[in-house]
Scaffold this active site. Structure first.
Site, short mmCIF file in Angstrom:
data_model
loop_
_atom_site.label_atom_id
_atom_site.label_comp_id
_atom_site.label_asym_id
_atom_site.label_seq_id
_atom_site.Cartn_x
_atom_site.Cartn_y
_atom_site.Cartn_z
N TRP A 61 0.83 -1.20 0.00
CA TRP A 61 0.00 0.00 0.00
C TRP A 61 0.86 1.25 0.00
O TRP A 61 2.06 1.18 0.25
CB TRP A 61 -1.05 0.00 1.11
CG TRP A 61 -0.56 -0.22 2.53
CD1 TRP A 61 0.69 -0.55 2.96
CD2 TRP A 61 -1.37 -0.15 3.70
NE1 TRP A 61 0.71 -0.69 4.32
CE2 TRP A 61 -0.52 -0.44 4.82
CE3 TRP A 61 -2.70 0.16 3.96
CZ2 TRP A 61 -0.99 -0.45 6.13
CZ3 TRP A 61 -3.17 0.15 5.28
CH2 TRP A 61 -2.32 -0.15 6.34
N HIS A 69 -6.62 20.30 -6.29
CA HIS A 69 -6.72 20.74 -7.69
C HIS A 69 -5.59 20.14 -8.54
O HIS A 69 -5.05 20.80 -9.43
CB HIS A 69 -6.76 22.27 -7.75
CG HIS A 69 -7.96 22.82 -7.04
ND1 HIS A 69 -9.14 23.14 -7.70
CD2 HIS A 69 -8.19 23.03 -5.73
CE1 HIS A 69 -10.03 23.55 -6.80
NE2 HIS A 69 -9.48 23.49 -5.60
N HIS A 73 -9.64 17.01 -12.19
CA HIS A 73 -10.28 17.38 -10.92
C HIS A 73 -11.51 18.25 -11.10
O HIS A 73 -11.74 18.81 -12.16
CB HIS A 73 -9.26 18.03 -9.99
CG HIS A 73 -8.85 19.41 -10.39
ND1 HIS A 73 -7.85 19.66 -11.29
CD2 HIS A 73 -9.31 20.63 -10.00
CE1 HIS A 73 -7.70 20.96 -11.44
NE2 HIS A 73 -8.59 21.58 -10.68
N ASP A 75 -13.94 21.41 -9.61
CA ASP A 75 -13.93 22.67 -8.88
C ASP A 75 -15.31 22.94 -8.30
O ASP A 75 -16.31 22.95 -9.03
CB ASP A 75 -13.60 23.85 -9.81
CG ASP A 75 -12.11 24.00 -10.08
OD1 ASP A 75 -11.31 23.20 -9.59
OD2 ASP A 75 -11.76 24.96 -10.81
N HIS A 79 -14.37 27.25 -4.29
CA HIS A 79 -13.00 27.46 -4.77
C HIS A 79 -12.73 28.93 -5.04
O HIS A 79 -11.60 29.38 -4.94
CB HIS A 79 -12.80 26.64 -6.06
CG HIS A 79 -11.45 26.75 -6.69
ND1 HIS A 79 -10.28 26.81 -5.97
CD2 HIS A 79 -11.09 26.82 -7.99
CE1 HIS A 79 -9.27 26.90 -6.80
NE2 HIS A 79 -9.71 26.92 -8.03
N HIS A 207 -13.80 30.89 -13.70
CA HIS A 207 -13.88 30.65 -12.25
C HIS A 207 -14.82 31.67 -11.60
O HIS A 207 -15.68 31.31 -10.80
CB HIS A 207 -12.49 30.77 -11.61
CG HIS A 207 -11.61 29.59 -11.86
ND1 HIS A 207 -10.85 29.45 -12.99
CD2 HIS A 207 -11.36 28.49 -11.11
CE1 HIS A 207 -10.17 28.31 -12.93
NE2 HIS A 207 -10.46 27.71 -11.81
#
Ligand code: MN
Length: 257
Positions: A61, A69, A73, A75, A79, A207
């Protein structure tokens, strides 16, 4: 058969195909680089804890670390400062229904091949709609640029004046939000904004406007060239990080063959 039985059967027969829109998490995969006065996004790191050895004779493991981010990924509204007060704006609070839904793909690959700073404008979106129909409300809109086929330096495409990669203009992203009420916007580049997005008004308009309106973002997507312009279903469920502003995730699409 009910609809889920039909879907299960169609996946088994291959009538519905599952397309992986995700890059492999890898320490070499580029992350966004901000001007040096700002905090920076961490790359993916993996540390071996044991590998069938004295540290754990029957098991292998790793411990992993990364930014929210990093890599392919999601958002969340929290954010961005414009979305800081959006209700249910963190990844752990978003209603799970938001993680499965219709998608459309706007193919900007030819434009992006000719111009690293290619812009998604309202005119580009209207031209796409003239061919494929009006973007349905509450859809994910994915901007195909074939940028995911780049790796290494050309992916961020840094020059003396910063990164150069395609993205939406302020009017383009506002059209998708105000006129089409989309659920979210996804790109193949390192952000939902263009590389030179800091120079728009407002800076980083995707954004700013998406998250202020409670919409979501996806970036570093791959394999958008395997999707039809309309008719596919997107599955994108971020990790349930308490107060998380985003999350690496596996993004899948269901596509009729
Ligand atoms: Mn992000």
């Amino acid at each position: 058969m009910n609809s889920l039985e039909s879907l299960t059967s169609d996946i088994a027969t291959g009538a519905v195909r599952i397309v992986d829109l995700t890059h492999t998490l890898d320490p070499d995969f580029p992350v966004i680089i901000l001007p040096p006065e700002f905090g920076q996004c961490a790359r993916f790191r993996m540390e071996e804890v044991s590998a069938y050895d004295h540290r754990g004779p029957a098991w292998k493991w790793h411990n992993i670390s990364m930014s929210e981010h990093t890599g392919t990924h999601f958002d969340a509204p929290s954010h961005w400062i414009s979305g800081r007060d959006v209700p249910n704006g963190s990844v752990d609070e978003i209603p799970v229904e938001a993680f499965v839904g219709a998608l459309v793909v706007i193919d900007c690959s030819a434009g992006a091949a000719a111009d690293d700073d290619y812009e998604l404008t309202p005119d580009v979106i209207r031209a796409w709609e003239a061919e494929h129909g009006k973007i349905p409300e509450d859809s994910w809109v994915l901007m195909r640029t074939d940028w995911s086929k780049r790796s290494g330096e050309p992916y961020l495409n840094m020059r003396e004046d910063g990164p150069h990669s395609p993205g939406p203009t302020p009017d383009g992203i506002r059209f998708l939000i105000d006129e089409r009420n989309i659920r979210g916007f996804g790109t193949e580049t390192v952000g939902t904004d263009a590389g030179q997005g800091a120079h728009y008004v407002p800076p980083y308009p995707a954004h700013y406007f998406l998250h202020g309106a409670g919409k979501y973002g996806l970036q570093c997507l791959a394999n958008l060239d395997q999707l039809p312009p309309t008719g596919a279903i997107l599955m994108a469920a971020p990790l349930k990080i308490k107060n998380g502003t985003g999350s690496p995730l596996r993004v899948l699409a269901m596509v009729n063959r």
